[in-house]
Design a protein around this motif. Sequence first.
Motif, PDB file in Angstrom:
ATOM      1  N   VAL A  60       0.869  -1.184   0.000  1.00  0.00           N
ATOM      2  CA  VAL A  60       0.000   0.000   0.000  1.00  0.00           C
ATOM      3  C   VAL A  60       0.907   1.235   0.000  1.00  0.00           C
ATOM      4  N   PRO A  61       0.745   2.152  -0.980  1.00  0.00           N
ATOM      5  CA  PRO A  61       1.605   3.344  -1.028  1.00  0.00           C
ATOM      6  C   PRO A  61       1.599   4.081   0.309  1.00  0.00           C
ATOM      7  N   PHE A  83      16.624   3.194   1.085  1.00  0.00           N
ATOM      8  CA  PHE A  83      15.820   3.715  -0.013  1.00  0.00           C
ATOM      9  C   PHE A  83      16.564   4.774  -0.818  1.00  0.00           C
ATOM     10  N   GLY A  84      17.796   5.092  -0.440  1.00  0.00           N
ATOM     11  CA  GLY A  84      18.576   6.100  -1.151  1.00  0.00           C
ATOM     12  C   GLY A  84      18.011   7.503  -0.985  1.00  0.00           C
ATOM     13  N   SER A 102       6.955  -2.250  -1.220  1.00  0.00           N
ATOM     14  CA  SER A 102       6.837  -3.502  -1.972  1.00  0.00           C
ATOM     15  C   SER A 102       7.520  -4.682  -1.282  1.00  0.00           C
ATOM     16  N   LYS A 103       8.519  -4.428  -0.437  1.00  0.00           N
ATOM     17  CA  LYS A 103       9.241  -5.512   0.233  1.00  0.00           C
ATOM     18  C   LYS A 103       9.078  -5.390   1.750  1.00  0.00           C
ATOM     19  N   PRO A 104       8.672  -6.485   2.408  1.00  0.00           N
ATOM     20  CA  PRO A 104       8.567  -6.425   3.870  1.00  0.00           C
ATOM     21  C   PRO A 104       9.953  -6.353   4.509  1.00  0.00           C
ATOM     22  N   ILE A 121       8.736  -0.286   9.686  1.00  0.00           N
ATOM     23  CA  ILE A 121       8.510  -1.729   9.668  1.00  0.00           C
ATOM     24  C   ILE A 121       7.397  -1.986   8.666  1.00  0.00           C
ATOM     25  N   ILE A 122       7.722  -2.745   7.620  1.00  0.00           N
ATOM     26  CA  ILE A 122       6.746  -3.059   6.587  1.00  0.00           C
ATOM     27  C   ILE A 122       6.348  -4.510   6.761  1.00  0.00           C
TER      28      ILE A 122
END
Length: 123
Positions: A60-61, A83-84, A102-104, A121-122
């Motif tokens: 989810v964005p 994430f740069g 997109s990646k946990p 934390i994803i």
Amino acid sequence: MARIIVLLIGICIIGFIVWWFFGKHEAVTETAAIASDQQDVDILVKGGYSPEQVVLKQGVPAKLHFTRTDPSSCLDHVVFPDFGINQALPQNQEETITIDTSKPGEYGWACGMDMFHGKVIIK
């Protein structure tokens, strides 16, 4: 008697320093609410980050809205190495950073001097 008082004060100061640097401190965690297929979290930058940890739903964005009220030059940038992202945070202005969900995993952020930290934390 003066030596005992100085000794007790010294022990108290040493104990405080050990607690400050090595003690466990609870991090404020906030789970993002999803509205209109997007996650938004407001983060106050004042002597650190509040909340320090943000939980996002994978896929989810997500946008993190940083508002810096602290005049310290240490906190005038936020860096997300995974994430740069190296974003300036002007004082008393909201800066929005889009996070790739997109990646946990757990992804840290820090101030420009790497003294204050936070975590995304994803799940």
